[in-house]
Design a protein around this motif. Structure first.
Motif, short mmCIF file in Angstrom:
data_model
loop_
_atom_site.label_atom_id
_atom_site.label_comp_id
_atom_site.label_asym_id
_atom_site.label_seq_id
_atom_site.Cartn_x
_atom_site.Cartn_y
_atom_site.Cartn_z
N UNK A 1 31.91 18.36 3.39
CA UNK A 1 33.05 17.82 4.14
C UNK A 1 32.81 16.35 4.48
N UNK A 2 31.57 16.05 4.84
CA UNK A 2 31.21 14.68 5.18
C UNK A 2 31.43 13.77 3.98
N UNK A 3 31.00 14.25 2.81
CA UNK A 3 31.17 13.47 1.59
C UNK A 3 32.65 13.19 1.31
N UNK B 1 35.07 13.16 3.51
CA UNK B 1 35.61 12.26 4.52
C UNK B 1 35.20 10.82 4.24
N UNK B 2 33.95 10.66 3.81
CA UNK B 2 33.49 9.31 3.44
C UNK B 2 34.38 8.72 2.36
N UNK C 1 37.74 7.77 3.70
CA UNK C 1 37.74 6.58 4.55
C UNK C 1 37.46 5.31 3.77
N UNK C 2 36.55 5.42 2.80
CA UNK C 2 36.26 4.22 2.02
C UNK C 2 37.45 3.85 1.14
N UNK D 1 39.79 2.07 3.31
CA UNK D 1 39.39 0.68 3.50
C UNK D 1 39.75 -0.18 2.30
N UNK E 1 36.33 -11.70 8.82
CA UNK E 1 35.56 -10.48 8.66
C UNK E 1 35.74 -9.89 7.27
N UNK F 1 33.12 -9.16 4.18
CA UNK F 1 33.10 -7.82 3.61
C UNK F 1 33.23 -7.90 2.10
N UNK G 1 30.39 -9.34 0.12
CA UNK G 1 29.30 -8.41 -0.11
C UNK G 1 29.65 -7.41 -1.20
#
Lengths: 292, 150
Positions: free
Chosen positions: B29-31, B33-34, B37-38, B41, B108, B112, B115
């Protein structure tokens, strides 16, 4: 002639001297303006978070402080990491089960900002009892810096303490002991939710007053007498002296309650942080005697 | 502070500091969600800069993007953005007209994206007249600084 190797490495990390050019009023004024740009929202538990509660912040903060102490991190790493944590939580609702991942990531980034040999992702994962993986930490890092808009050079109370000490007409060894004690108070404040609303300059000033009080330095030095010192520092940070005194009293009562808690937990050997912290300072008994 | 020494040693996993505070983490689930979210972004960045950072193509919008061919073209390894060490972007892009409503707070994003593209600070010598992402961003910063004086 026999070959002999002489090890010239010293135990301590070599540091640059404090740059006098950076410890002047111009810089201090800029810092006082800049500290507001990197401050977290005071009400994120109510407004943003659904699962995260204030006591959970205390748990993760206590763990983070323990990790920083065990890894002998620079003093600033912990308060800076807490600044990142609070700011992230001000924007983004987070699951409770991921709070430790966030805490580890904040230490990871703060350590990179402040240390010559930063904490590694692998090491931080071990400290979570391997409940998170290094690749998750790295992804979280990307998310964190995005959310913080790459504003990572936040002020910490430590930055202000150096400015205060520079302005104070004291002997170097007196400054050193005040610095040590004040830094302990700063770490303590960073673990407590009540202090989120205070800017770093206020925490710094309150901690210095609390340190001087705890060390009874005001008895022998008129500059360090309570009235004189609070008046002086409140002028430096441009706040009401009463606000400063209120902050300092809050810090002292936090110390008192933390010590009481630590004594209760002593038997069960859990959360000895506050005592460990007190050990950091040169004369922990002084701080304790005054407050109990 | 004996920092290097203490860091060099293994973390004692038996240490009481090694602990899981809030129960197991749902890795899958974390993967997910990442990734969400990415992606979010990336979409925000795409919207803000009217530029598709995945295909590296300009889109319609406030900014006018212009392809600049460099004398020294870095190889395809730049495609691997995470490991990019070379200083210039594969297809360096510069824009001509910074639109005013994008000036505030874009700093900002600038860092970002620099990078994302790999560090822009170029040790290599650039031909005169050529622009890199770095030139693009520094020109933006100059505009911001000059603005009150105008």
């Amino acid at each position: 002639m026999e070959h002999q190797l002489l090890c010239c490495e010293v135990e301590t990390i070599r540091r640059a001297y404090l740059d006098a050019n950076l410890l002047n009023d111009r810089v201090l004024q800029t810092m006082l303006k800049a500290e507001e740009t990197c401050s977290p929202s005071v009400s994120y538990f109510k407004c943003v978070q659904k699962e995260i509660l204030p006591y959970m912040r205390k748990i993760v903060a206590t763990w983070m402080l323990e990790v920083c102490e065990e890894q002998k991190c620079e003093e600033e790493v912990f308060p800076l990491a807490m600044n990142y944590l609070d700011r992230f939580l001000s924007f983004e609702p987070l699951k409770k089960s991921r709070l430790q991942l966030l805490g580890a990531t904040c230490m990871f980034v703060a350590s990179k900002m402040k240390e010559t040999i930063p904490l590694t992702a692998e090491k931080l994962c071990i400290y979570t009892d391997n409940s998170i993986r290094p690749d998750e930490l790295l992804q979280m890092e990307l998310l964190l810096v995005n959310k913080l808009k790459w504003n990572l050079a936040a002020m910490t109370p430590h930055d202000f303490i150096e400015h205060f000490l520079t302005k104070m007409p004291l002997a170097e060894d007196t400054k050193q002991i005040i610095r040590k004690h004040a830094q302990t108070f700063v770490a303590l404040c960073a673990t407590d939710v009540k202090f989120i609303s205070n800017p770093p300059s206020m925490i710094a000033a309150g901690s210095v007053v609390a340190a001087v009080q705890g060390l009874h330095l005001g008895n022998t030095n008129t500059f360090l007498s309570y009235q004189c010192l609070t008046h002086f520092l409140s002028q430096v940070i441009k706040c009401d002296p009463d606000c400063l005194r209120a902050c300092q009293e809050q810090i002292e009562s936090l110390l008192e309650s933390s010590l009481r808690q630590a004594q209760q937990h002593n038997v069960s050997s859990e959360t000895k942080t506050v005592e460990d912290e007190a050990d950091l300072s040169c004369t922990p008994t002084d701080v304790r005697d005054v407050n109990i | 502070m004996p920092l290097s020494q203490s860091r060099a040693g293994q973390v004692p996993c038996s240490s009481k500091v090694c602990r899981n505070l809030f129960g197991p983490v749902d890795h899958d689930q974390l993967q997910n969600d990442f990734e969400d979210l990415l992606r979010q972004h990336l979409e925000e960045a795409q919207h803000r800069w009217n530029f598709n950072f995945e295909t590296e193509t300009p889109l319609e919008g406030h900014f006018k993007w212009e392809r600049v061919l460099l004398a020294e073209q870095p190889s395809q390894e730049i495609l691997n953005l995470g490991k990019a060490t070379s200083s210039e972007c594969r297809s360096s892009l510069a824009h001509k007209v910074p639109s005013k409503d994008h000036l505030g707070g874009s700093h900002a994003e600038a860092s970002q994206q620099s990078s994302e593209f790999g560090r822009a600070g170029s040790p290599q010598h650039l031909k005169r007249g050529q622009a890199t992402i770095k030139d693009f961003y520094s020109s933006k910063r100059r505009v911001v600084r000059d603005k009150p004086r105008l």
